[in-house]
Design an enzyme around this catalytic site. Sequence first.
Site, PDB file in Angstrom:
ATOM      1  N   GLY A 341       0.754  -1.345  -0.081  1.00  0.00           N
ATOM      2  CA  GLY A 341       0.029  -0.009   0.093  1.00  0.00           C
ATOM      3  C   GLY A 341       0.878   1.323  -0.075  1.00  0.00           C
ATOM      4  CD  GLU A 384      -0.230   6.157   3.998  1.00  0.00           C
ATOM      5  OE1 GLU A 384      -0.073   7.248   3.451  1.00  0.00           O
ATOM      6  OE2 GLU A 384       0.839   5.661   4.358  1.00  0.00           O
ATOM      7  CG  ASP A 453       4.188  13.231   6.482  1.00  0.00           C
ATOM      8  OD1 ASP A 453       5.340  13.839   6.606  1.00  0.00           O
ATOM      9  OD2 ASP A 453       3.988  12.226   5.920  1.00  0.00           O
ATOM     10  CD1 TRP A 590       9.398   8.043   5.033  1.00  0.00           C
ATOM     11  CD2 TRP A 590       8.457   6.157   4.680  1.00  0.00           C
ATOM     12  NE1 TRP A 590       9.343   7.768   3.617  1.00  0.00           N
ATOM     13  CE2 TRP A 590       8.910   6.531   3.370  1.00  0.00           C
ATOM     14  CE3 TRP A 590       8.165   4.491   4.775  1.00  0.00           C
ATOM     15  CZ2 TRP A 590       8.568   5.985   2.175  1.00  0.00           C
ATOM     16  CZ3 TRP A 590       7.866   4.094   3.676  1.00  0.00           C
ATOM     17  CH2 TRP A 590       8.028   4.670   2.376  1.00  0.00           C
TER      18      TRP A 590
END
Length: 610
Positions: A341, A384, A453, A590
């Site tokens: 994904g 997401e 984010d 990440w």
Amino acid sequence: MRFRHRAAAGFATLLLPLAGVVGLAAPAQAATTATATFTKTSDWGTGFGGQWTIKNTGTSSISSWTVEWDFPSGTKVTSAWDATVTNSGDHWIAKNVGWNGTIAPGASVSFGFNGTGPGSPSNCTLNGGSCDGGPTVPGDNPPSAPGTPTASDVTDTSVKLSWAAATDDHGVKNYDVLRDGTKVATVTATTYTDTGLTAGTDYSYTVQARDTADQTGPVSGAVAVRTTGGGNTDPGPQPGSKVNLGYFTEWGVYGRNYHVKNLVTSGSAAKITHINYAFGNVRNGQCTVDDTYAAYDKAYTADQSVSGQADTWDQPLRGNFNQLRQLKAKYPHIKVLYSFGGWTYSGGFGQAAANAAAFAKSCKNVVEDPRWADVFDGIDIDWEYPNACGLTCDTSGPAAFKNLVQALRAEFGPDYLITAAITADASDGGKIDAADYGGAAQYLDWYNVMTYDYFGAWDKTGPTAPHSPLTPYTGIPKAGFTASEAIAKLKAKGVPSAKLLLGIGFYGRGWTGVTQAAPGGTATGPAPGTYEAGIEDYKVLKGACPATGTVGGTAYAHCGTNWWSYDTPATIATKMTWAKNQGLGGAFFWEFSGDTSNGELVNAIHNGLQ
């Protein structure tokens, strides 16, 4: 993960086979110096996708190619790309197009097609010769795959292997035994004892049959073996440690030039516990490999390889998957999960959730493909976002995510790791409220909570704000957009603390046109970045725009007219202390290539979790 898009790799790739690669032999005029293999890339009941890969195994370039094969009656090609495909009845002919006829030694090209009918290709020829590159007798097919070997009598330095015999229309002559993808013996029996091994070391074995014409068939499934003795030579975290998980990106081997070996040279492999390999695609409601070249075909030289051994053209597995296999042999404590994904590839999850059982079965087919079944210890779902908007908007309902992971657990069973990367939007009525994350937790080993984010230059004029705040602060642009609030909300929904991992970004987000050093300033747009405006790796920012302050438990920097926020070793230490005090299962990040060459941020997470 807002920025998880795939960098242009310069390769035209198709999707992962859900069935194994099959080499097909046929009547031939002479031995060839190339091979052609067929892969069934997808199957949707009324039709299927197929791919042929032509590889130059010789020492001089091939200037053009023609692949021919037969389909059983009722099976046909309906559309094709990267080749001109014609037929005469059930006999099909594919010729190169102008730009892909030349194949350098060791290189390969692929073409794909969609088809209908139940059949598989047979009687394949490549430029008039055998498709497996070996000698053939007219009408002689290659042997089948032997059974997956079983291991017994394991000692410090040896192991006995046994396997079920392959079959062949003219008889099997012998078997090649492959250790970690390299041939170590050719035997006539269906047993072999491998000696001269190293104590306390992991190995992977497969077997390949040869027929009387010396044609080789498909490789068997793999068996993992660890020799006895040797003590615990693995320098990494041991069972019971907090999770320290990093994402390794499939596309990072291109422009970023980041490879599995970098985990060794940076010292990161000794500090992490898990790797998420990102990303597999979700297409037609099924799991697929995205970039097959990077995943299992890219050849590594000796100096690029974890093992220090160069890949050969004819070994069964190359690419990232083989490098991960070598990494696990060197660091047995590391577990690897295949992540599907991400920001770009989440659009397929809605269709997958409509038939969760079929989706789960397709994922297991990918993860347990016999060519790399020993590489992966689990699966990670990065949707997401369920019943909410990301790159696209999903309307599958609040129960869809729970149903999906329940089906995965039913298919994979209790021994596989099954995890999910999920939203950290704790705003009232936000993304955490859109799906049943509490109910789904019972089927998962943990959640990777994407506590980053939150803010960035998609809001071009600001206000400037840190993209990964741990706690609220005065003037934060949106309530509920912090790690602490996300963790608290998930706990309130019934997710155990130990099943929550705190997310760390190895990058910064930034604006330009900023005059105010403190957060909350106005901007004119995203700051310049190496790969994309508004985002930059930590390894660049630490020197180019050093931190000038902290807010909400993370760092920010103002240099010239640019304003950046990112985590540093010091802010990571604060976050790890907080995670331990909250009883969290650990942390994840990440992604690896954003760190320094000596693994500065990985080390900070490792030290902070001790």
